[in-house]
Design a protein around this motif. Structure first.
Motif, mmCIF file in Angstrom:
data_model
loop_
_atom_site.group_PDB
_atom_site.id
_atom_site.type_symbol
_atom_site.label_atom_id
_atom_site.label_comp_id
_atom_site.label_asym_id
_atom_site.label_seq_id
_atom_site.Cartn_x
_atom_site.Cartn_y
_atom_site.Cartn_z
ATOM 1 N N LEU A 22 -97.950 30.296 12.965
ATOM 2 C CA LEU A 22 -99.318 30.133 13.438
ATOM 3 C C LEU A 22 -99.830 31.438 14.028
ATOM 4 N N ASP A 23 -98.998 32.146 14.783
ATOM 5 C CA ASP A 23 -99.408 33.423 15.367
ATOM 6 C C ASP A 23 -99.820 34.421 14.291
ATOM 7 N N ASP A 24 -99.092 34.435 13.172
ATOM 8 C CA ASP A 24 -99.413 35.370 12.088
ATOM 9 C C ASP A 24 -100.803 35.085 11.512
ATOM 10 N N PHE A 25 -101.100 33.807 11.272
ATOM 11 C CA PHE A 25 -102.405 33.454 10.716
ATOM 12 C C PHE A 25 -103.523 33.677 11.732
ATOM 13 N N ALA A 26 -103.215 33.529 13.029
ATOM 14 C CA ALA A 26 -104.228 33.674 14.062
ATOM 15 C C ALA A 26 -104.538 35.125 14.389
ATOM 16 N N THR A 27 -103.666 36.038 13.995
ATOM 17 C CA THR A 27 -103.879 37.450 14.316
ATOM 18 C C THR A 27 -105.036 38.018 13.501
ATOM 19 N N PRO A 28 -106.063 38.561 14.148
ATOM 20 C CA PRO A 28 -107.179 39.169 13.401
ATOM 21 C C PRO A 28 -106.698 40.346 12.563
ATOM 22 N N PRO A 29 -107.515 40.804 11.608
ATOM 23 C CA PRO A 29 -107.093 41.885 10.723
ATOM 24 C C PRO A 29 -106.576 43.097 11.489
ATOM 25 N N THR A 30 -105.366 43.520 11.151
ATOM 26 C CA THR A 30 -104.798 44.712 11.771
ATOM 27 C C THR A 30 -105.608 45.945 11.398
ATOM 28 N N ILE A 31 -106.041 45.996 10.145
ATOM 29 C CA ILE A 31 -106.929 47.052 9.650
ATOM 30 C C ILE A 31 -108.107 46.355 8.986
ATOM 31 N N TRP A 32 -109.326 46.793 9.302
ATOM 32 C CA TRP A 32 -110.482 46.102 8.743
ATOM 33 C C TRP A 32 -111.477 47.044 8.066
ATOM 34 N N TRP A 33 -111.253 48.348 8.116
ATOM 35 C CA TRP A 33 -112.097 49.295 7.377
ATOM 36 C C TRP A 33 -111.431 50.649 7.429
ATOM 37 N N ALA A 34 -111.827 51.551 6.504
ATOM 38 C CA ALA A 34 -111.311 52.927 6.486
ATOM 39 C C ALA A 34 -112.399 53.847 5.954
ATOM 40 N N GLU A 35 -112.719 54.885 6.729
ATOM 41 C CA GLU A 35 -113.848 55.755 6.388
ATOM 42 C C GLU A 35 -113.428 57.210 6.551
ATOM 43 N N GLY A 40 -113.492 65.522 4.742
ATOM 44 C CA GLY A 40 -112.116 65.085 4.536
ATOM 45 C C GLY A 40 -111.163 65.436 5.655
ATOM 46 N N SER A 41 -111.660 65.931 6.780
ATOM 47 C CA SER A 41 -110.770 66.361 7.852
ATOM 48 C C SER A 41 -110.309 65.222 8.749
ATOM 49 N N MET A 42 -111.101 64.141 8.815
ATOM 50 C CA MET A 42 -110.782 63.044 9.718
ATOM 51 C C MET A 42 -110.875 61.708 8.987
ATOM 52 N N LEU A 43 -109.993 60.805 9.360
ATOM 53 C CA LEU A 43 -110.031 59.440 8.853
ATOM 54 C C LEU A 43 -110.290 58.503 10.033
ATOM 55 N N ALA A 44 -111.331 57.702 9.919
ATOM 56 C CA ALA A 44 -111.607 56.672 10.930
ATOM 57 C C ALA A 44 -111.143 55.336 10.382
ATOM 58 N N MET A 45 -110.376 54.619 11.190
ATOM 59 C CA MET A 45 -109.797 53.352 10.767
ATOM 60 C C MET A 45 -110.257 52.240 11.688
ATOM 61 N N GLY A 46 -110.711 51.140 11.121
ATOM 62 C CA GLY A 46 -110.947 49.946 11.908
ATOM 63 C C GLY A 46 -109.609 49.316 12.227
ATOM 64 N N CYS A 47 -109.189 49.344 13.491
ATOM 65 C CA CYS A 47 -107.892 48.812 13.907
ATOM 66 C C CYS A 47 -108.118 47.711 14.941
#
Length: 655
Positions: A22-35, A40-47
């Motif tokens: 249940l905890d696994d399904f309840a956990t919100p997205p670990t990563i939700w976007w990548a920009e 190309g010097s920086m990567l922004a990640m939705g975490c």
């Protein structure tokens, strides 16, 4: 290929195990976007903070390696999205609730704000902070490619109401002022550059990548008159027509500034069209030699060019008309299993972030280095369950009782097939109602399937994605045929031997929560139990609150009027589609769950129903402190899954 091991380690991704909890399904997205940044010097990640589910933004230095910091989400504030303005500044949009002044007095409403994060100084500033009276400050209309210190934003308000209005349109709002602002990315201060103050109802200013106005849109909500004019010349009419609530939508400037991409809701030009800014001529879009009418557009905002189209279907995705982007997508789909969506790319298009979606599987995120051909996995939205045996998601088609064809998705228990049934059924209508379900990963449905239930997710009439006629078939059927479509789906699975005879439970959120309550009223001998999350229990009270917020002719009110029917309908009809009015008719167990910070469907809707049902056998009400409408946190999801699991197993056991 740039090495991202430090990033993956810093995000502390979970190791997948055989049986998700249940905890696994309840956990919100670990990563939700990548920009990726333009150079190309920086990567922004939705975490996401794993223990509480708060969305944040993590930064990775592509040149030096390693995580270089993050943007945290303060208490009570939710990060929604982000994008690079230029190589130095990242824009991100947040929402929170607060009280503002309106023409009807103080009201608690959701506020939306845009912040600029300076990657060099690590400073944050709210854009247009000197206009903080307004509920929505997110409309960046130009990145001002010629000046990296500015963006251009647009805002509409009623200037005769001391700028204390919520930007609702209607015949009462004919003094709406639509203003363009140049906004300093360092200070957040804004300066109006061009404004229109006109009873004719300026709806939109269309600007190019450098901030120059190329067209204006006028709409008079009282008469329905609509027109697009060239530049600022009100006499240079490029298109005109008469529209009500649903007016043509201008998506942006394309073709090097020579055309606009416009979606028309009805009439001879119905669908997506090109509008020539010189001649006013309309032309269709084509994709692979065929005209495109119903797809959403993808515009490369830095180049001001059409990149391609968004499409729906079982797996929503992208199709690119830009030759470079199309070639990259083909190469990736040839090399990998799944549907590829390009999320971002550098200005020279040498480095891409992309996502891979598959039927019933969590989304994966990747980097692609074009010169080397190197691929790097960034991570997965649900790493704890991505490698486990998930439930199969199948497409289902059935006929409603009046003959209308309905598409739906069926989620079977893990490792099971249709012939292994019958299974206990959870009927799970979506919210909206002008929305739709897809065959992609759904943490909520997958959890129920893991318990041994078959889950049916019907795209009932009124849903989007199947054309205007199908959507319009839901108008006036808010509590009628739309509900019957759902029940017909349950009956279909029973007739096919997939679902057990003897009843099922209905579970839903928002409109889906309302629909769950209504199924028990329309089919009391078939529905065994109901779970309503953030449910509408009195649609006419909801309409009354909308009228207070925006007036009797607001867009919001008129939208719901389409689905619900006139608010001046006869009392018998109102009673028929209002669960709160029919509370004495409920003979099945009911579980209601609602967040007390919900501004989409106010918690009052569940509190009134809970008060009316208090003390009844089988009734339970759970109110979640500090939670909003969207079940975005771990706490909200865990509460919902644990409460509904116990409720379902008590009233519809999965043996």
């Amino acid at each position: 290929m740039r090495f991202l091991g430090g990033l993956l380690a810093a995000l502390t991704l979970s190791i997948a195990h055989a049986q998700p909890s249940l905890d696994d399904f309840a956990t919100p997205p670990t990563i939700w976007w990548a920009e990726i940044s333009p150079d190309g010097s920086m990567l922004a990640m939705g975490c996401t903070i794993a223990d509480i589910g708060k969305q944040e933004i993590c930064f990775f230095d592509m040149a030096g390696g390693g995580v270089t910091g993050k943007i945290a989400s303060p208490e009570g504030i939710r990060i929604l999205s982000f994008y690079w303005i230029n190589n130095r500044y990242l824009a991100y949009i947040v929402t929170y609730t607060d009280e503002i002044r309106t023409r009807h007095g103080p009201m608690t409403v959701p506020l939306y704000r845009t912040y600029a994060f300076d990657i060099e100084t690590r400073g944050n500033v709210q854009l247009m902070r000197d206009e903080d009276h307004h509920p929505s400050l997110t409309n960046v209309v130009s990145l001002m490619n010629g000046d990296d210190s500015l963006v251009m934003m647009q805002m509409g308000y009623l200037w005769r109401s001391e700028r204390a209005n919520t930007n609702l349109r209607g015949p009462e709002n004919r003094d709406l002022e639509t203003t363009l602002f140049e906004v300093d990315l360092d200070s957040g201060r804004s300066e109006p550059v061009r404004s229109v103050r006109s009873g004719q109802g300026v709806h939109d200013n269309i600007v190019d990548a450098d901030g120059a106005i190329v067209a204006r849109v006028f709409h008079d909500p009282e008469t329905g008159d609509y027109r697009i004019v060239r530049g600022t010349d009100t006499n240079a009419v490029l298109f005109s027509g008469n529209y009500g609530l649903r007016i043509p939508q201008v998506h942006g400037v394309i073709s090097g500034g020579r055309e606009l991409a416009v979606s028309f809701p009805a009439g001879p030009n119905d669908g997506l069209r090109r509008l020539d800014l010189a001649s006013g001529e309309l032309a269709p879009f084509t994709l692979d030699g065929e005209e495109v009418h119903r797809l959403g557009v993808l515009i490369d905002r830095r180049r001001g060019e059409l990149a391609g189209f968004r499409h729906g279907g079982d797996i929503p995705g992208h199709r690119y008309t830009d030759p470079e982007l199309a070639a990259v997508q083909r190469a990736l789909e040839d090399a990998l299993y799944g549907h590829v969506r390009l999320l971002s790319w550098t200005d020279d298009r040498s480095l891409f972030t992309f996502a891979i979606d598959n039927r019933g599987e969590p989304t994966g995120f990747f980097l692609f280095d074009v010169p080397s051909g190197g691929l790097q996995s960034i991570g997965n939205e649900a790493p704890a369950i991505a490698e486990t045996e998930l439930s199969a998601v199948e497409s289902v088609h059935y006929e409603a009782s009046d003959g209308l064809g309905i598409n739906a998705y069926m989620v079977l228990p893990p490792g099971q097939r249709r012939g292994d049934g019958p299974f206990p059924l959870v009927l799970m209508p979506h919210g909206g109602p002008e929305a739709r379900d897809h065959a992609t990963y759904d943490w909520w449905a997958q959890y129920y399937a893991s318990l041994g239930y078959v889950v049916l997710k019907p795209n009932f009439r009124g849903s989007s994605g199947y054309g205007d006629d199908f959507r319009d078939a839901g108008f006036g059927e808010f509590g009628g045929r739309m509900i019957e479509d759902m029940l017909d789906g349950a009956r279909y699975l029973q007739a096919e031997g997939i679902a057990r005879e003897g009843g099922f439970c209905t579970v839903g959120a928002s409109y889906g929560g309302y629909a769950a309550l209504m199924t028990a009223l329309r089919a009391p001998d078939e529905v065994r139990c109901v779970v309503g999350v953030s449910a509408v229990t009195d649609p006419f009270r909801m309409l009354g609150n909308m009228r207070l917020r925006g007036g009797s002719e607001s867009d919001e009110l008129r939208y719901w009027h389409d689905y619900i029917g006139t608010i001046f309908d006869d009392e018998a009809r109102q009673h028929e589609i209002t669960p709160l009015d029919r509370v004495d008719e409920y003979d099945v167990p009911v579980l209601l769950v609602h967040g007390d910070d919900d501004t989409t469907v106010e918690v009052e809707q569940s509190r009134l129903m809970a008060s009316a049902m208090e003390g009844r056998e089988g009734f339970r009400y759970v109110e979640m402190s500090g939670e909003d409408h969207y079940l975005g946190t771990y706490n909200a999801r865990h509460t919902l899954l644990s409460e509904s699991r116990d409720f379902l197993q008590r009233h519809l056991p999965a043996d």
